[in-house]
Design a protein around this motif. Structure first.
Motif, PDB file in Angstrom:
ATOM      1  N   SER A  20      -1.476  -1.806  -3.880  1.00  0.00           N
ATOM      2  CA  SER A  20      -2.773  -1.747  -3.536  1.00  0.00           C
ATOM      3  C   SER A  20      -3.058  -0.340  -2.958  1.00  0.00           C
ATOM      4  N   GLY A  21      -4.292   0.179  -2.800  1.00  0.00           N
ATOM      5  CA  GLY A  21      -4.494   1.195  -2.046  1.00  0.00           C
ATOM      6  C   GLY A  21      -3.896   2.347  -3.133  1.00  0.00           C
ATOM      7  N   GLY A  52       0.789  -1.180   0.080  1.00  0.00           N
ATOM      8  CA  GLY A  52       0.029  -0.109   0.062  1.00  0.00           C
ATOM      9  C   GLY A  52       0.836   1.201  -0.017  1.00  0.00           C
TER      10      GLY A  52
END
Length: 269
Positions: A72-73, A53
């Motif tokens: 991710s994120g 992230g």
């Protein structure tokens, strides 16, 4: 035909085992235990998947143990914008090894100075697989083993100064394997060496350099597959700039000064 198939199958299986151990076909062949020099390592099967992230900072040596790392994120939009953050940011002198970059790959790996990428694999290249950004003319960047697939543009973006060496690598479905930045606001002389590499079409070029800044590219033992019409250009010359404008292509092919290789250094099969 049957007797020749069995040794080839055994060799592929053995090379796949070596990849899982963090070794490359180049390492294996250098040991004198194999009879040919054109066997690319098998793609590894990741041991697990790790979402990323925020950028992982690396100093010293980081062994990913063949885990798959994916964005991710904020790192997970899967876009191609030029201002994305990387999954890994390597400090000067850092080593990253045994890593699989999954999808989305964000902006891959950034090297702030000299770095070594060993047995690193990109399953689906995001913006770039890796960007080399050191400012010293003595900086050295080494990519040993590994491979990359599905790069809509560049695999390795060479923005900084110094020397980049790529050996024992494999690439398929790509735009450019290595590109010396054509329009960075700060430009440098860059030295590129690409050796013992398997290239599988489709692709546009292996190396792009800026002759007006004194760049050179030395190519050897380049094996191009699936390109019987020879559309992939081994070495392309440009006139770079520091204004952000699109650089002008001025030629391609060996010239003995900037693009250093002989036709025998490139094989097709």
């Amino acid at each position: 035909m049957t007797p020749s198939v069995r040794p080839r199958a055994r060799r592929r299986a053995l090379i796949g085992t070596l990849a899982a151990l963090g070794l490359t076909s180049t390492t294996f062949l250098a040991s004198g235990l194999a009879g040919t020099a054109d066997a690319a390592a098998a793609w590894p099967t990741p041991t697990t998947s790790v979402p990323v992230g925020s950028t992982i900072s690396v100093s010293g040596t980081y062994d990913g143990k063949l885990q798959r790392f994916y964005g991710s994120g904020d790192l997970g939009d899967g876009g191609q914008s030029e201002d994305q953050d990387p999954l890994f940011n390597l400090a000067d002198g850092a080593v990253l090894k045994n890593v699989v970059i999954g999808s989305p790959g964000a902006d891959g790996i950034h090297c702030a100075g000299s770095c070594t990428l060993q047995n690193v694999w990109w399953e689906d290249v995001g913006e770039d697989a890796a960007s080399f950004k050191g400012k010293s003319s003595s900086a050295t960047y080494t990519v040993t083993g590994g491979g990359a697939k599905s790069a809509s543009d560049k695999v390795f973006q060479f923005n900084g100064a110094g020397k980049l060496t790529v050996t024992g690598f494999q690439v398929s479905d790509f735009g450019k394997l290595v590109r010396s930045c054509g329009n960075c606001s700060t430009q440098y002389k860059r030295t590129i060496v690409v050796s013992d590499v398997d290239v599988t079409a489709p692709g546009k070029s292996i190396v792009g350099i800026n002759t007006n800044y004194g760049d050179t590219a030395t190519l050897s033992k380049i094996r191009i597959h699936g390109d019987s019409s020879k559309k992939i250009k081994p070495c392309v010359r440009y006139t770079g700039n520091n204004t952000g404008a699109e650089p002008k292509e001025t030629g391609s092919g060996p010239d003995g000064t900037y693009c250093k290789y002989a036709t025998s250094d490139i094989t097709y099969g």
